[in-house]
Design a protein around this motif. Structure first.
Motif, PDB file in Angstrom:
ATOM      1  N   LEU A 100      -1.192  -2.664  55.522  1.00  0.00           N
ATOM      2  CA  LEU A 100      -1.844  -3.594  56.020  1.00  0.00           C
ATOM      3  C   LEU A 100      -2.609  -4.326  55.852  1.00  0.00           C
ATOM      4  O   LEU A 100      -2.759  -5.416  56.277  1.00  0.00           O
ATOM      5  CB  LEU A 100      -2.047  -3.266  57.671  1.00  0.00           C
ATOM      6  N   LEU A 101      -3.423  -3.869  55.348  1.00  0.00           N
ATOM      7  CA  LEU A 101      -4.134  -4.827  54.451  1.00  0.00           C
ATOM      8  C   LEU A 101      -3.435  -5.483  53.793  1.00  0.00           C
ATOM      9  O   LEU A 101      -4.687  -6.471  52.931  1.00  0.00           O
ATOM     10  CB  LEU A 101      -5.363  -3.522  54.213  1.00  0.00           C
ATOM     11  N   SER A 102      -2.368  -5.047  52.612  1.00  0.00           N
ATOM     12  CA  SER A 102      -2.294  -5.859  51.421  1.00  0.00           C
ATOM     13  C   SER A 102      -1.272  -7.285  52.436  1.00  0.00           C
ATOM     14  O   SER A 102      -1.278  -7.611  51.485  1.00  0.00           O
ATOM     15  CB  SER A 102      -1.153  -4.413  50.491  1.00  0.00           C
ATOM     16  N   LEU A 103      -0.825  -7.187  52.960  1.00  0.00           N
ATOM     17  CA  LEU A 103      -0.213  -7.715  53.953  1.00  0.00           C
ATOM     18  C   LEU A 103      -1.224  -9.302  53.929  1.00  0.00           C
ATOM     19  O   LEU A 103      -0.703 -10.531  53.710  1.00  0.00           O
ATOM     20  CB  LEU A 103      -0.016  -7.668  55.368  1.00  0.00           C
ATOM     21  N   PHE A 104      -2.327  -8.638  53.738  1.00  0.00           N
ATOM     22  CA  PHE A 104      -3.486 -10.110  53.750  1.00  0.00           C
ATOM     23  C   PHE A 104      -3.616 -10.627  53.144  1.00  0.00           C
ATOM     24  O   PHE A 104      -3.876 -12.195  52.894  1.00  0.00           O
ATOM     25  CB  PHE A 104      -4.862  -9.638  54.713  1.00  0.00           C
ATOM     26  N   LEU A 105      -3.308 -10.108  51.971  1.00  0.00           N
ATOM     27  CA  LEU A 105      -3.425 -10.814  50.519  1.00  0.00           C
ATOM     28  C   LEU A 105      -1.834 -11.524  50.254  1.00  0.00           C
ATOM     29  O   LEU A 105      -2.203 -12.620  49.568  1.00  0.00           O
ATOM     30  CB  LEU A 105      -2.903  -9.410  49.303  1.00  0.00           C
ATOM     31  N   VAL A 106      -1.170 -10.736  51.109  1.00  0.00           N
ATOM     32  CA  VAL A 106       0.507 -11.615  50.790  1.00  0.00           C
ATOM     33  C   VAL A 106       0.146 -13.229  51.086  1.00  0.00           C
ATOM     34  O   VAL A 106       0.490 -14.073  50.884  1.00  0.00           O
ATOM     35  CB  VAL A 106       1.905 -10.636  51.019  1.00  0.00           C
ATOM     36  N   GLU A 107      -0.133 -13.179  52.585  1.00  0.00           N
ATOM     37  CA  GLU A 107       0.008 -14.195  53.184  1.00  0.00           C
ATOM     38  C   GLU A 107      -1.646 -14.701  53.093  1.00  0.00           C
ATOM     39  O   GLU A 107      -0.675 -16.295  52.985  1.00  0.00           O
ATOM     40  CB  GLU A 107      -0.598 -13.517  54.485  1.00  0.00           C
ATOM     41  N   PHE A 108      -2.601 -14.248  52.771  1.00  0.00           N
ATOM     42  CA  PHE A 108      -3.520 -15.878  52.456  1.00  0.00           C
ATOM     43  C   PHE A 108      -3.660 -16.525  51.254  1.00  0.00           C
ATOM     44  O   PHE A 108      -4.578 -17.189  50.792  1.00  0.00           O
ATOM     45  CB  PHE A 108      -4.298 -14.897  53.376  1.00  0.00           C
ATOM     46  N   ILE A 109      -3.341 -15.353  50.399  1.00  0.00           N
ATOM     47  CA  ILE A 109      -3.705 -16.085  48.473  1.00  0.00           C
ATOM     48  C   ILE A 109      -3.072 -16.879  48.242  1.00  0.00           C
ATOM     49  O   ILE A 109      -1.625 -16.893  48.983  1.00  0.00           O
ATOM     50  CB  ILE A 109      -3.445 -14.726  47.464  1.00  0.00           C
ATOM     51  N   PRO A 110      -3.328 -18.069  48.156  1.00  0.00           N
ATOM     52  CA  PRO A 110      -2.161 -18.927  47.372  1.00  0.00           C
ATOM     53  C   PRO A 110      -1.605 -19.091  46.657  1.00  0.00           C
ATOM     54  O   PRO A 110      -1.518 -17.918  45.601  1.00  0.00           O
ATOM     55  CB  PRO A 110      -3.404 -20.334  47.158  1.00  0.00           C
ATOM     56  N   ASN A 111      -0.307 -19.279  46.451  1.00  0.00           N
ATOM     57  CA  ASN A 111       1.194 -19.350  45.841  1.00  0.00           C
ATOM     58  C   ASN A 111       0.914 -19.543  44.220  1.00  0.00           C
ATOM     59  O   ASN A 111       1.156 -18.591  43.555  1.00  0.00           O
ATOM     60  CB  ASN A 111       2.237 -20.747  45.779  1.00  0.00           C
ATOM     61  N   LYS A 112      -0.277 -20.670  43.756  1.00  0.00           N
ATOM     62  CA  LYS A 112      -0.069 -20.724  42.856  1.00  0.00           C
ATOM     63  C   LYS A 112      -1.129 -19.349  41.316  1.00  0.00           C
ATOM     64  O   LYS A 112      -1.473 -19.567  40.703  1.00  0.00           O
ATOM     65  CB  LYS A 112      -1.304 -21.787  42.120  1.00  0.00           C
ATOM     66  N   TYR A 113      -1.969 -18.587  42.581  1.00  0.00           N
ATOM     67  CA  TYR A 113      -2.273 -17.379  42.311  1.00  0.00           C
ATOM     68  C   TYR A 113      -1.623 -16.453  42.220  1.00  0.00           C
ATOM     69  O   TYR A 113      -2.415 -14.768  42.056  1.00  0.00           O
ATOM     70  CB  TYR A 113      -4.004 -17.528  43.328  1.00  0.00           C
ATOM     71  N   LYS A 114      -0.743 -16.485  42.941  1.00  0.00           N
ATOM     72  CA  LYS A 114       0.059 -15.529  43.194  1.00  0.00           C
ATOM     73  C   LYS A 114       0.938 -14.315  41.982  1.00  0.00           C
ATOM     74  O   LYS A 114       1.060 -14.727  41.074  1.00  0.00           O
ATOM     75  CB  LYS A 114       1.380 -15.113  44.134  1.00  0.00           C
ATOM     76  N   ILE A 115       0.505 -12.623  41.986  1.00  0.00           N
ATOM     77  CA  ILE A 115       1.190 -11.886  40.753  1.00  0.00           C
ATOM     78  C   ILE A 115       2.063 -10.854  42.175  1.00  0.00           C
ATOM     79  O   ILE A 115       2.176 -11.088  43.169  1.00  0.00           O
ATOM     80  CB  ILE A 115      -0.159 -11.022  40.693  1.00  0.00           C
ATOM     81  N   ASN A 116       2.604  -9.862  41.006  1.00  0.00           N
ATOM     82  CA  ASN A 116       3.296  -8.897  42.376  1.00  0.00           C
ATOM     83  C   ASN A 116       2.478  -8.118  42.908  1.00  0.00           C
ATOM     84  O   ASN A 116       1.517  -7.041  42.202  1.00  0.00           O
ATOM     85  CB  ASN A 116       3.842  -8.441  41.096  1.00  0.00           C
ATOM     86  N   GLU A 117       2.139  -8.080  43.762  1.00  0.00           N
ATOM     87  CA  GLU A 117       1.548  -7.509  45.259  1.00  0.00           C
ATOM     88  C   GLU A 117       1.558  -6.212  45.691  1.00  0.00           C
ATOM     89  O   GLU A 117       0.959  -5.256  44.798  1.00  0.00           O
ATOM     90  CB  GLU A 117       0.849  -8.039  46.034  1.00  0.00           C
ATOM     91  N   ALA A 118       3.084  -5.933  45.560  1.00  0.00           N
ATOM     92  CA  ALA A 118       3.882  -4.986  45.572  1.00  0.00           C
ATOM     93  C   ALA A 118       3.843  -3.861  44.049  1.00  0.00           C
ATOM     94  O   ALA A 118       2.869  -2.436  44.250  1.00  0.00           O
ATOM     95  CB  ALA A 118       4.834  -4.389  46.020  1.00  0.00           C
ATOM     96  N   SER A 119       3.250  -4.001  42.618  1.00  0.00           N
ATOM     97  CA  SER A 119       3.209  -3.990  41.973  1.00  0.00           C
ATOM     98  C   SER A 119       2.004  -3.676  41.234  1.00  0.00           C
ATOM     99  O   SER A 119       1.467  -2.201  41.035  1.00  0.00           O
ATOM    100  CB  SER A 119       3.706  -3.628  40.729  1.00  0.00           C
ATOM    101  N   MET A 120       1.045  -4.236  42.219  1.00  0.00           N
ATOM    102  CA  MET A 120      -0.260  -4.335  41.663  1.00  0.00           C
ATOM    103  C   MET A 120      -1.157  -3.279  42.352  1.00  0.00           C
ATOM    104  O   MET A 120      -2.181  -2.267  42.393  1.00  0.00           O
ATOM    105  CB  MET A 120      -1.281  -5.239  42.665  1.00  0.00           C
ATOM    106  N   LEU A 121      -0.606  -2.641  44.301  1.00  0.00           N
ATOM    107  CA  LEU A 121      -0.775  -1.559  44.814  1.00  0.00           C
ATOM    108  C   LEU A 121      -0.390  -0.140  44.507  1.00  0.00           C
ATOM    109  O   LEU A 121      -1.244   0.172  44.577  1.00  0.00           O
ATOM    110  CB  LEU A 121       0.274  -2.115  46.193  1.00  0.00           C
ATOM    111  N   ILE A 122       0.974  -0.739  43.784  1.00  0.00           N
ATOM    112  CA  ILE A 122       2.038   1.169  43.353  1.00  0.00           C
ATOM    113  C   ILE A 122       0.427   1.599  42.097  1.00  0.00           C
ATOM    114  O   ILE A 122       0.165   2.643  42.287  1.00  0.00           O
ATOM    115  CB  ILE A 122       2.994   0.403  43.339  1.00  0.00           C
ATOM    116  N   THR A 123       0.702  -0.103  41.451  1.00  0.00           N
ATOM    117  CA  THR A 123      -0.570   0.904  40.169  1.00  0.00           C
ATOM    118  C   THR A 123      -1.904   1.629  40.850  1.00  0.00           C
ATOM    119  O   THR A 123      -2.226   2.283  40.492  1.00  0.00           O
ATOM    120  CB  THR A 123      -0.318  -0.617  39.396  1.00  0.00           C
ATOM    121  N   ILE A 124      -2.815   0.989  41.402  1.00  0.00           N
ATOM    122  CA  ILE A 124      -3.867   1.463  42.468  1.00  0.00           C
ATOM    123  C   ILE A 124      -4.028   2.849  42.651  1.00  0.00           C
ATOM    124  O   ILE A 124      -4.111   3.812  42.521  1.00  0.00           O
ATOM    125  CB  ILE A 124      -4.289   0.331  43.423  1.00  0.00           C
ATOM    126  N   LEU A 125      -2.537   3.382  43.650  1.00  0.00           N
ATOM    127  CA  LEU A 125      -2.519   4.593  44.004  1.00  0.00           C
ATOM    128  C   LEU A 125      -2.398   5.171  42.902  1.00  0.00           C
ATOM    129  O   LEU A 125      -2.736   6.506  42.850  1.00  0.00           O
ATOM    130  CB  LEU A 125      -1.522   3.882  44.545  1.00  0.00           C
TER     131      LEU A 125
END
Length: 293
Positions: A100-125
């Motif tokens: 749920l917290l990660s969805l805020f990153l997906v929703e509100f970070i501008p596209n030009k700064y987009k990295i791969n959120e799914a791989s980032m979250l799993i990497t942190i885990l």
């Protein structure tokens, strides 16, 4: 003229994307639910509650898009992907909170700064689990070390993985399903896999160690990463030539992390790193373009 991928809203593509997950979910329920229950490793409730991961994440994504009403396709894709890659030994409520917290990153970070959120979250885990000595991709049957799996077993999904990512055979089928989508970047997985395969083969020949290295190669999480995570539209290239470089780097780094650093989930870390470098490249390229305009 360079061929670009077109980013369009297409209900048919969305349907194909969700359809491709169905074989993986069914097998994950069998491997991490039914088999464990029938072998007396877990209870009936524990066996079937794992379906709550993909269903729960999807519902969270739906509610999120209902409230904010933006980037629905991207948010839902992220949510269902996180349900598929849920670790076995991780508190369900806590995991839903992280998603749920990660969805805020997906929703509100501008596209030009987009990295791969799914791989980032799993990497942190991955790093959290590493430093806390938690081996979250092993279910109780795999922890017992009572079973010796053949190469065929590993190919069809008996190896350690996240809940729904173990079957290479079904991931290949899912890849062919996804190939019917107009917006799916099917070249990236092919290039990543080819580079990874060639380097792994060279490594096996050089070290003269075959069986263990083939087992390391037959890693469902690696194949899932190539097919699903590396192809995320917003965080991967839209220009054909750059996709080739992107895919090659993912395959190269995956080999380095998995074979040289012995990180079983190294493909996920690789995709995160390459997506960061790609975003830096894009920002620099845009600045140069605007400067010369």
């Amino acid at each position: 003229m360079k061929k670009n991928f077109i980013f369009i809203k297409n209900n048919n593509d969305t349907f194909i994307y969700y359809l491709s997950f169905i074989p993986l979910i069914i097998y994950g329920l069998y491997k991490n639910g039914y088999l464990l229950m029938t072998n007396n490793y877990i209870s009936f409730f524990d066996a079937y509650k794992i379906i709550f991961y993909p269903v729960g994440c999807f519902i969270i994504g739906l509610l999120f898009t209902f409230i904010f009403k933006k980037r629905r396709s991207q948010v839902l894709s992220f949510a269902i992907t996180m349900g598929i890659v849920a670790p076995y030994n991780f508190n369900m409520v806590l995991y839903f909170g992280v998603v749920l917290l990660s969805l805020f990153l997906v929703e509100f970070i501008p596209n030009k700064y987009k990295i791969n959120e799914a791989s980032m979250l799993i990497t942190i885990l991955i790093f959290v689990n590493y430093f806390s000595n938690q081996f979250s991709i092993f279910n109780p049957m795999e922890f017992s070390s009572k079973y010796s799996y053949s190469l065929v077993d590993l190919f069809f999904g008996r190896g350690a993985s996240y809940l729904f990512t173990s079957s290479i055979f079904l991931i290949i089928i899912s890849y062919f399903i996804l190939s019917f989508s107009k917006t799916y970047k099917k070249e990236i997985p092919l290039i990543s896999f080819s580079i990874f395969l060639v380097l792994a083969a060279i490594f096996m020949i050089a070290t003269k160690s075959y069986l263990n290295n083939i087992k390391l190669f037959l890693n469902g999480t690696t194949f899932f990463s190539f097919v699903y995570l590396s192809t995320t539209n917003v965080s991967s290239p839209s220009t054909k030539n750059i996709t080739y470089i992107y895919g090659a780097l993912v395959g190269l780094l995956s080999f380095v992390f998995i074979y040289l650093f012995d990180i079983y989930t190294g493909s996920i870390i690789s995709i995160f790193i390459v997506s960061v470098f790609y975003r830096i490249y894009e920002l620099i390229r845009q600045k140069i373009f605007l400067k010369n305009f």
